[in-house]
Design a protein around this motif. Structure first.
Motif, PDB file in Angstrom:
ATOM      1  N   TYR A 181      -7.877 -18.180 -21.935  1.00 58.51           N
ATOM      2  CA  TYR A 181      -7.693 -19.493 -22.558  1.00 58.51           C
ATOM      3  C   TYR A 181      -9.011 -19.995 -23.162  1.00 58.51           C
ATOM      4  O   TYR A 181      -9.093 -20.305 -24.357  1.00 58.51           O
ATOM      5  N   ALA A 213      -2.136 -28.808 -22.076  1.00 60.38           N
ATOM      6  CA  ALA A 213      -1.837 -27.403 -21.791  1.00 60.38           C
ATOM      7  C   ALA A 213      -2.970 -26.730 -21.025  1.00 60.38           C
ATOM      8  O   ALA A 213      -2.767 -25.662 -20.442  1.00 60.38           O
ATOM      9  N   HIS A 228      -0.219 -25.937 -27.980  1.00 58.68           N
ATOM     10  CA  HIS A 228       0.498 -27.153 -27.620  1.00 58.68           C
ATOM     11  C   HIS A 228      -0.475 -28.294 -27.260  1.00 58.68           C
ATOM     12  O   HIS A 228      -1.654 -28.217 -27.538  1.00 58.68           O
ATOM     13  N   ALA A 267       3.988 -29.313 -23.597  1.00 54.13           N
ATOM     14  CA  ALA A 267       3.034 -28.432 -22.919  1.00 54.13           C
ATOM     15  C   ALA A 267       3.562 -28.004 -21.557  1.00 54.13           C
ATOM     16  O   ALA A 267       3.464 -26.837 -21.168  1.00 54.13           O
ATOM     17  N   TRP A 294       6.447 -25.450 -21.952  1.00 52.25           N
ATOM     18  CA  TRP A 294       5.973 -24.112 -22.272  1.00 52.25           C
ATOM     19  C   TRP A 294       5.270 -23.476 -21.070  1.00 52.25           C
ATOM     20  O   TRP A 294       5.355 -22.263 -20.864  1.00 52.25           O
ATOM     21  N   GLY A 295       4.579 -24.290 -20.274  1.00 49.10           N
ATOM     22  CA  GLY A 295       3.963 -23.764 -19.062  1.00 49.10           C
ATOM     23  C   GLY A 295       4.998 -23.272 -18.071  1.00 49.10           C
ATOM     24  O   GLY A 295       4.861 -22.193 -17.483  1.00 49.10           O
ATOM     25  N   PHE A 329       0.292 -21.701 -24.510  1.00 49.13           N
ATOM     26  CA  PHE A 329      -0.599 -22.762 -24.023  1.00 49.13           C
ATOM     27  C   PHE A 329      -1.396 -23.435 -25.140  1.00 49.13           C
ATOM     28  O   PHE A 329      -1.205 -24.610 -25.422  1.00 49.13           O
ATOM     29  N   MET A 333      -1.784 -26.062 -17.693  1.00 47.26           N
ATOM     30  CA  MET A 333      -0.516 -25.341 -17.543  1.00 47.26           C
ATOM     31  C   MET A 333      -0.622 -23.895 -17.053  1.00 47.26           C
ATOM     32  O   MET A 333       0.327 -23.395 -16.469  1.00 47.26           O
TER      33      MET A 333
END
Length: 392
Positions: A246, A41, A37, A196, A199-200, A34, A44
Protein backbone atom coordinates in the motif's frame (compact mmCIF):
# COMPACT_ATOMS: atom_id res chain seq x y z
CA UNK A 1 10.12 -25.99 19.95
CA UNK A 2 7.94 -29.04 19.34
CA UNK A 3 6.76 -30.20 15.94
CA UNK A 4 3.15 -29.37 16.83
CA UNK A 5 4.10 -25.83 17.78
CA UNK A 6 5.72 -25.38 14.39
CA UNK A 7 2.62 -26.59 12.56
CA UNK A 8 0.57 -23.49 13.27
CA UNK A 9 3.26 -21.44 11.52
CA UNK A 10 2.79 -23.70 8.51
CA UNK A 11 -0.95 -22.96 8.46
CA UNK A 12 -0.22 -19.23 8.64
CA UNK A 13 2.24 -19.57 5.76
CA UNK A 14 -0.29 -21.53 3.68
CA UNK A 15 -2.68 -18.58 4.09
CA UNK A 16 0.09 -16.17 3.12
CA UNK A 17 1.15 -18.20 0.07
CA UNK A 18 -2.43 -18.40 -1.25
CA UNK A 19 -3.01 -14.68 -0.64
CA UNK A 20 0.25 -13.67 -2.24
CA UNK A 21 -0.60 -14.50 -5.84
CA UNK A 22 0.01 -12.73 -9.10
CA UNK A 23 -2.76 -10.17 -8.55
CA UNK A 24 -1.29 -9.10 -5.22
CA UNK A 25 2.39 -9.31 -6.18
CA UNK A 26 1.79 -7.15 -9.26
CA UNK A 27 0.23 -4.47 -7.05
CA UNK A 28 -3.11 -4.51 -8.86
CA UNK A 29 -5.16 -5.81 -5.93
CA UNK A 30 -3.84 -3.21 -3.42
CA UNK A 31 -4.65 -0.50 -5.98
CA UNK A 32 -8.09 -1.71 -7.06
CA UNK A 33 -9.37 -2.73 -3.61
CA UNK A 34 -7.82 0.00 -1.44
CA UNK A 35 -5.85 2.93 -2.86
CA UNK A 36 -8.42 3.90 -5.51
CA UNK A 37 -11.06 4.57 -2.86
CA UNK A 38 -11.65 7.00 0.01
CA UNK A 39 -8.65 8.05 2.14
CA UNK A 40 -10.03 5.88 4.98
CA UNK A 41 -9.00 2.89 2.83
CA UNK A 42 -5.70 3.19 4.69
CA UNK A 43 -7.41 1.28 7.53
CA UNK A 44 -9.00 -1.35 5.30
CA UNK A 45 -6.09 -3.81 4.84
CA UNK A 46 -6.41 -4.53 8.57
CA UNK A 47 -10.21 -4.82 8.30
CA UNK A 48 -9.89 -7.12 5.30
CA UNK A 49 -7.36 -9.44 6.93
CA UNK A 50 -9.33 -9.53 10.19
CA UNK A 51 -12.36 -10.66 8.17
CA UNK A 52 -10.33 -13.37 6.46
CA UNK A 53 -8.63 -14.37 9.72
CA UNK A 54 -11.91 -14.87 11.57
CA UNK A 55 -13.31 -16.88 8.66
CA UNK A 56 -10.28 -19.17 8.51
CA UNK A 57 -10.04 -19.61 12.28
CA UNK A 58 -13.67 -20.65 12.67
CA UNK A 59 -13.44 -22.69 9.46
CA UNK A 60 -10.48 -24.63 10.90
CA UNK A 61 -12.15 -25.08 14.29
CA UNK A 62 -15.36 -26.35 12.69
CA UNK A 63 -13.43 -28.70 10.40
CA UNK A 64 -11.81 -30.27 13.47
CA UNK A 65 -15.10 -30.34 15.37
CA UNK A 66 -16.96 -32.13 12.56
CA UNK A 67 -13.94 -34.10 11.33
CA UNK A 68 -14.56 -32.85 7.78
CA UNK A 69 -11.49 -31.80 5.81
CA UNK A 70 -12.86 -31.56 2.27
CA UNK A 71 -14.98 -28.52 1.52
CA UNK A 72 -18.07 -30.42 0.31
CA UNK A 73 -18.50 -32.46 3.51
CA UNK A 74 -17.50 -29.44 5.58
CA UNK A 75 -20.07 -27.22 3.83
CA UNK A 76 -22.89 -29.70 4.50
CA UNK A 77 -22.26 -29.31 8.24
CA UNK A 78 -21.70 -25.56 8.16
CA UNK A 79 -24.87 -24.74 6.22
CA UNK A 80 -27.26 -27.19 7.90
CA UNK A 81 -30.29 -27.06 7.62
CA UNK A 82 -29.92 -25.06 4.38
CA UNK A 83 -27.11 -27.18 2.96
CA UNK A 84 -29.06 -28.34 -0.09
CA UNK A 85 -29.25 -24.72 -1.26
CA UNK A 86 -26.09 -23.20 0.19
CA UNK A 87 -23.58 -26.00 -0.46
CA UNK A 88 -23.97 -25.86 -4.26
CA UNK A 89 -23.74 -22.04 -4.19
CA UNK A 90 -20.65 -22.31 -2.03
CA UNK A 91 -19.11 -24.78 -4.49
CA UNK A 92 -19.82 -22.52 -7.45
CA UNK A 93 -18.27 -19.45 -5.77
CA UNK A 94 -15.24 -21.44 -4.64
CA UNK A 95 -14.65 -23.05 -8.02
CA UNK A 96 -15.02 -19.74 -9.88
CA UNK A 97 -12.48 -18.19 -7.53
CA UNK A 98 -10.09 -21.09 -7.95
CA UNK A 99 -10.31 -20.86 -11.74
CA UNK A 100 -9.87 -17.07 -11.73
CA UNK A 101 -6.94 -17.09 -9.30
CA UNK A 102 -5.13 -19.99 -10.94
CA UNK A 103 -5.70 -18.58 -14.44
CA UNK A 104 -4.23 -15.27 -13.25
CA UNK A 105 -1.28 -17.23 -11.83
CA UNK A 106 -0.68 -18.83 -15.24
CA UNK A 107 -1.05 -15.54 -17.11
CA UNK A 108 1.06 -13.49 -14.71
CA UNK A 109 3.96 -15.93 -14.57
CA UNK A 110 3.74 -16.56 -18.33
CA UNK A 111 3.90 -12.84 -19.11
CA UNK A 112 6.73 -12.31 -16.62
CA UNK A 113 8.83 -15.09 -18.16
CA UNK A 114 8.10 -13.65 -21.59
CA UNK A 115 9.39 -10.25 -20.47
CA UNK A 116 12.46 -11.69 -18.72
CA UNK A 117 13.57 -14.34 -21.24
CA UNK A 118 11.68 -13.54 -24.43
CA UNK A 119 10.18 -17.03 -24.46
CA UNK A 120 6.76 -17.82 -25.88
CA UNK A 121 3.80 -17.09 -23.60
CA UNK A 122 2.03 -20.35 -24.42
CA UNK A 123 5.18 -22.39 -23.73
CA UNK A 124 5.74 -20.48 -20.49
CA UNK A 125 2.28 -21.33 -19.19
CA UNK A 126 2.80 -25.00 -20.03
CA UNK A 127 6.05 -25.04 -18.02
CA UNK A 128 4.39 -23.29 -15.08
CA UNK A 129 1.53 -25.78 -15.26
CA UNK A 130 3.96 -28.70 -15.05
CA UNK A 131 5.63 -27.17 -11.96
CA UNK A 132 2.27 -26.66 -10.23
CA UNK A 133 1.19 -30.19 -11.20
CA UNK A 134 4.30 -31.81 -9.72
CA UNK A 135 3.97 -29.88 -6.47
CA UNK A 136 0.29 -30.74 -6.02
CA UNK A 137 0.53 -34.53 -6.41
CA UNK A 138 2.86 -35.17 -3.49
CA UNK A 139 0.38 -34.51 -0.70
CA UNK A 140 -0.54 -31.99 2.02
CA UNK A 141 2.75 -32.28 3.91
CA UNK A 142 4.74 -31.12 0.89
CA UNK A 143 2.27 -28.31 0.18
CA UNK A 144 2.72 -26.98 3.74
CA UNK A 145 6.52 -27.27 3.55
CA UNK A 146 6.67 -25.60 0.14
CA UNK A 147 4.30 -22.86 1.32
CA UNK A 148 6.57 -22.12 4.28
CA UNK A 149 9.74 -21.92 2.18
CA UNK A 150 8.07 -19.87 -0.57
CA UNK A 151 6.47 -17.50 1.95
CA UNK A 152 9.80 -16.76 3.61
CA UNK A 153 11.40 -16.16 0.20
CA UNK A 154 8.57 -13.84 -0.88
CA UNK A 155 8.68 -11.87 2.37
CA UNK A 156 12.40 -11.27 1.93
CA UNK A 157 11.87 -10.12 -1.66
CA UNK A 158 9.00 -7.79 -0.77
CA UNK A 159 10.92 -6.33 2.12
CA UNK A 160 13.73 -5.60 -0.32
CA UNK A 161 11.34 -4.03 -2.83
CA UNK A 162 9.16 -1.89 -0.59
CA UNK A 163 10.99 -1.08 2.67
CA UNK A 164 13.90 0.89 1.13
CA UNK A 165 11.47 2.90 -0.99
CA UNK A 166 9.14 3.57 1.92
CA UNK A 167 12.07 4.82 4.01
CA UNK A 168 13.63 6.87 1.22
CA UNK A 169 10.37 8.43 0.06
CA UNK A 170 8.58 8.77 3.41
CA UNK A 171 8.04 12.55 3.09
CA UNK A 172 6.62 11.96 -0.38
CA UNK A 173 4.30 9.26 0.95
CA UNK A 174 2.92 11.64 3.57
CA UNK A 175 2.40 14.33 0.93
CA UNK A 176 0.63 11.86 -1.35
CA UNK A 177 -1.57 10.64 1.50
CA UNK A 178 -2.58 14.25 2.14
CA UNK A 179 -3.36 14.66 -1.57
CA UNK A 180 -5.57 11.54 -1.47
CA UNK A 181 -7.22 12.79 1.76
CA UNK A 182 -8.01 16.18 0.30
CA UNK A 183 -9.19 14.79 -3.04
CA UNK A 184 -11.53 12.14 -1.62
CA UNK A 185 -12.83 14.37 1.17
CA UNK A 186 -13.87 16.96 -1.39
CA UNK A 187 -15.25 14.40 -3.85
CA UNK A 188 -18.86 13.41 -4.31
CA UNK A 189 -20.59 10.72 -2.26
CA UNK A 190 -19.48 8.21 -4.89
CA UNK A 191 -16.14 8.15 -3.08
CA UNK A 192 -16.95 7.64 0.59
CA UNK A 193 -15.83 5.86 3.72
CA UNK A 194 -18.60 3.32 3.12
CA UNK A 195 -17.23 2.56 -0.31
CA UNK A 196 -13.77 2.04 1.20
CA UNK A 197 -15.22 -0.22 3.89
CA UNK A 198 -17.21 -2.20 1.32
CA UNK A 199 -14.13 -2.80 -0.83
CA UNK A 200 -12.13 -3.76 2.26
CA UNK A 201 -14.76 -6.30 3.28
CA UNK A 202 -14.94 -7.60 -0.29
CA UNK A 203 -11.19 -8.16 -0.21
CA UNK A 204 -11.56 -10.07 3.05
CA UNK A 205 -14.32 -12.12 1.44
CA UNK A 206 -12.23 -12.78 -1.64
CA UNK A 207 -9.38 -14.19 0.45
CA UNK A 208 -11.76 -16.17 2.66
CA UNK A 209 -13.32 -17.67 -0.46
CA UNK A 210 -10.33 -20.00 -0.76
CA UNK A 211 -11.27 -21.72 2.50
CA UNK A 212 -11.51 -25.04 0.65
CA UNK A 213 -7.75 -24.84 0.16
CA UNK A 214 -7.17 -24.22 3.88
CA UNK A 215 -9.42 -26.59 5.82
CA UNK A 216 -7.58 -29.69 4.56
CA UNK A 217 -4.56 -28.55 6.60
CA UNK A 218 -6.47 -28.27 9.91
CA UNK A 219 -6.08 -32.02 10.30
CA UNK A 220 -2.39 -31.51 11.01
CA UNK A 221 -3.10 -28.88 13.69
CA UNK A 222 -6.27 -29.89 15.57
CA UNK A 223 -5.61 -27.98 18.81
CA UNK A 224 -7.83 -24.90 19.09
CA UNK A 225 -5.10 -22.84 20.76
CA UNK A 226 -2.72 -23.60 17.90
CA UNK A 227 -5.41 -22.73 15.35
CA UNK A 228 -5.88 -19.40 17.10
CA UNK A 229 -2.14 -18.79 16.90
CA UNK A 230 -2.18 -19.71 13.20
CA UNK A 231 -4.94 -17.16 12.53
CA UNK A 232 -3.15 -14.45 14.53
CA UNK A 233 0.26 -15.03 12.92
CA UNK A 234 -1.44 -15.19 9.52
CA UNK A 235 -3.19 -11.87 10.20
CA UNK A 236 0.11 -10.19 11.09
CA UNK A 237 1.88 -11.59 8.01
CA UNK A 238 -0.87 -10.75 5.53
CA UNK A 239 -1.87 -7.34 6.91
CA UNK A 240 1.78 -6.37 7.25
CA UNK A 241 2.63 -7.25 3.66
CA UNK A 242 -0.52 -5.49 2.42
CA UNK A 243 0.56 -2.30 4.15
CA UNK A 244 4.05 -2.54 2.66
CA UNK A 245 2.51 -2.75 -0.82
CA UNK A 246 0.00 0.00 0.00
CA UNK A 247 2.59 2.56 1.10
CA UNK A 248 5.15 1.44 -1.46
CA UNK A 249 2.76 2.13 -4.33
CA UNK A 250 1.64 5.44 -2.79
CA UNK A 251 5.32 6.51 -2.88
CA UNK A 252 4.79 7.22 -6.58
CA UNK A 253 1.08 8.08 -6.54
CA UNK A 254 1.88 11.55 -7.93
CA UNK A 255 3.79 9.97 -10.82
CA UNK A 256 0.93 7.72 -11.94
CA UNK A 257 1.61 4.44 -10.11
CA UNK A 258 -2.12 3.67 -9.94
CA UNK A 259 -2.45 3.68 -13.73
CA UNK A 260 0.30 1.11 -14.28
CA UNK A 261 -0.53 -2.45 -15.30
CA UNK A 262 2.08 -3.71 -12.80
CA UNK A 263 2.36 -0.99 -10.10
CA UNK A 264 4.95 -2.92 -8.07
CA UNK A 265 7.31 -3.06 -11.04
CA UNK A 266 6.79 0.68 -11.56
CA UNK A 267 7.87 1.22 -7.94
CA UNK A 268 11.19 -0.64 -8.35
CA UNK A 269 11.86 1.04 -11.69
CA UNK A 270 11.28 4.51 -10.23
CA UNK A 271 12.70 3.91 -6.78
CA UNK A 272 15.72 2.39 -5.12
CA UNK A 273 17.26 -0.83 -6.42
CA UNK A 274 18.74 -0.08 -9.82
CA UNK A 275 18.71 -2.89 -12.36
CA UNK A 276 18.73 -5.79 -9.91
CA UNK A 277 15.37 -5.15 -8.19
CA UNK A 278 13.19 -5.51 -11.33
CA UNK A 279 14.78 -8.96 -11.79
CA UNK A 280 14.17 -9.87 -8.14
CA UNK A 281 10.56 -8.72 -8.40
CA UNK A 282 10.01 -10.67 -11.62
CA UNK A 283 11.24 -13.85 -9.92
CA UNK A 284 9.00 -13.07 -6.95
CA UNK A 285 5.99 -12.67 -9.26
CA UNK A 286 6.61 -16.11 -10.76
CA UNK A 287 7.11 -17.77 -7.38
CA UNK A 288 4.00 -16.06 -5.99
CA UNK A 289 1.91 -17.24 -8.91
CA UNK A 290 3.12 -20.82 -8.57
CA UNK A 291 2.49 -20.87 -4.80
CA UNK A 292 -1.09 -19.70 -5.26
CA UNK A 293 -1.74 -22.26 -7.97
CA UNK A 294 -0.31 -25.08 -5.88
CA UNK A 295 -2.34 -24.30 -2.75
CA UNK A 296 -5.64 -23.74 -4.60
CA UNK A 297 -5.35 -26.72 -6.94
CA UNK A 298 -4.42 -29.04 -4.07
CA UNK A 299 -7.33 -27.92 -1.90
CA UNK A 300 -9.97 -28.35 -4.60
CA UNK A 301 -8.44 -31.56 -5.97
CA UNK A 302 -9.07 -33.12 -2.55
CA UNK A 303 -12.83 -32.80 -3.23
CA UNK A 304 -12.53 -34.42 -6.66
CA UNK A 305 -10.65 -37.35 -5.13
CA UNK A 306 -13.64 -37.98 -2.86
CA UNK A 307 -15.98 -37.69 -5.85
CA UNK A 308 -13.94 -40.23 -7.87
CA UNK A 309 -14.08 -42.71 -5.00
CA UNK A 310 -17.70 -42.24 -4.00
CA UNK A 311 -18.70 -45.77 -5.08
CA UNK A 312 -15.61 -47.48 -3.66
CA UNK A 313 -14.98 -49.08 -0.29
CA UNK A 314 -12.21 -47.81 1.99
CA UNK A 315 -9.63 -50.29 0.69
CA UNK A 316 -10.32 -49.33 -2.92
CA UNK A 317 -10.16 -45.63 -2.06
CA UNK A 318 -6.76 -46.09 -0.42
CA UNK A 319 -5.49 -48.13 -3.38
CA UNK A 320 -6.60 -45.52 -5.93
CA UNK A 321 -5.92 -42.37 -3.88
CA UNK A 322 -2.68 -41.38 -5.60
CA UNK A 323 -4.05 -42.06 -9.10
CA UNK A 324 -7.17 -40.04 -8.32
CA UNK A 325 -5.08 -37.19 -6.88
CA UNK A 326 -3.00 -37.01 -10.04
CA UNK A 327 -6.07 -37.11 -12.28
CA UNK A 328 -7.90 -34.43 -10.25
CA UNK A 329 -4.91 -32.08 -10.29
CA UNK A 330 -4.41 -32.59 -14.02
CA UNK A 331 -8.04 -31.90 -14.89
CA UNK A 332 -8.14 -28.74 -12.80
CA UNK A 333 -4.89 -27.46 -14.26
CA UNK A 334 -6.08 -28.01 -17.84
CA UNK A 335 -9.26 -26.01 -17.17
CA UNK A 336 -7.37 -23.13 -15.50
CA UNK A 337 -4.68 -23.11 -18.19
CA UNK A 338 -7.36 -22.90 -20.87
CA UNK A 339 -9.06 -19.93 -19.17
CA UNK A 340 -5.72 -18.13 -18.90
CA UNK A 341 -5.27 -18.23 -22.67
CA UNK A 342 -8.29 -15.92 -23.12
CA UNK A 343 -6.46 -13.05 -21.43
CA UNK A 344 -8.26 -12.96 -18.11
CA UNK A 345 -6.00 -10.43 -16.40
CA UNK A 346 -7.88 -7.31 -17.66
CA UNK A 347 -11.03 -8.74 -16.01
CA UNK A 348 -9.47 -9.49 -12.64
CA UNK A 349 -10.62 -6.33 -10.86
CA UNK A 350 -14.24 -6.84 -11.95
CA UNK A 351 -14.17 -10.61 -11.51
CA UNK A 352 -12.49 -10.63 -8.13
CA UNK A 353 -14.67 -7.75 -6.92
CA UNK A 354 -17.82 -9.71 -7.76
CA UNK A 355 -16.49 -12.90 -6.18
CA UNK A 356 -15.49 -10.91 -3.09
CA UNK A 357 -18.99 -9.76 -2.18
CA UNK A 358 -20.50 -13.15 -3.01
CA UNK A 359 -17.96 -14.91 -0.79
CA UNK A 360 -18.53 -12.40 1.99
CA UNK A 361 -22.24 -13.29 2.08
CA UNK A 362 -22.09 -16.98 1.15
CA UNK A 363 -18.94 -18.07 3.03
CA UNK A 364 -17.57 -15.58 5.57
CA UNK A 365 -20.84 -14.57 7.21
CA UNK A 366 -22.20 -18.13 7.77
CA UNK A 367 -18.84 -19.41 9.06
CA UNK A 368 -18.44 -16.53 11.51
CA UNK A 369 -22.06 -16.79 12.68
CA UNK A 370 -21.67 -20.50 13.34
CA UNK A 371 -18.26 -20.01 14.90
CA UNK A 372 -19.50 -17.48 17.46
CA UNK A 373 -22.59 -19.58 18.19
CA UNK A 374 -25.27 -17.42 16.58
CA UNK A 375 -26.08 -20.15 14.06
CA UNK A 376 -26.83 -23.10 16.33
CA UNK A 377 -28.70 -25.63 14.20
CA UNK A 378 -26.76 -28.90 14.20
CA UNK A 379 -27.19 -32.00 12.06
CA UNK A 380 -28.19 -35.13 14.00
CA UNK A 381 -25.83 -38.09 14.20
CA UNK A 382 -28.16 -40.07 11.92
CA UNK A 383 -28.13 -37.27 9.35
CA UNK A 384 -24.34 -37.01 9.55
CA UNK A 385 -23.93 -40.74 8.96
CA UNK A 386 -26.30 -40.60 5.99
CA UNK A 387 -24.44 -37.62 4.51
CA UNK A 388 -21.10 -39.36 4.97
CA UNK A 389 -22.47 -42.48 3.27
CA UNK A 390 -23.74 -40.36 0.38
CA UNK A 391 -20.28 -38.81 0.01
CA UNK A 392 -18.74 -42.26 -0.31
Amino acid sequence: MSKRNLTYFSLAFVWFSVHFGGGFASGRQPVDFFIRHHWTAVFMPAVAMATTGLTLYFGWVLAVKYNTYDYASWAKRIYYPFEKIMSPIHSVVLNVTMILATAVAFATSGSTLEAMLGTNFLLNTVVIGLVIFLLTIFGADLVRKVATVISIFMMICLLGVYVPNIIAFFPKIMANLKTIHDATSAASSDTSVWEALWWGLKYGGLQGCAIGAYIVHAKACPDTKDLKKAAFVGFLLNAGILYLAYFGIISFYDEGSLTQVVPSLFVVQKGIGGQIMPIVLSITLIVASVSTGVSLIFGVANRLVILFGRNMNEAQKAENNRKHSILASLLLLIVCWGVAQFGLIPLVATGFGAVGWMALIVICLPVILRGVGLWKAEASDAYSMAAAKAER
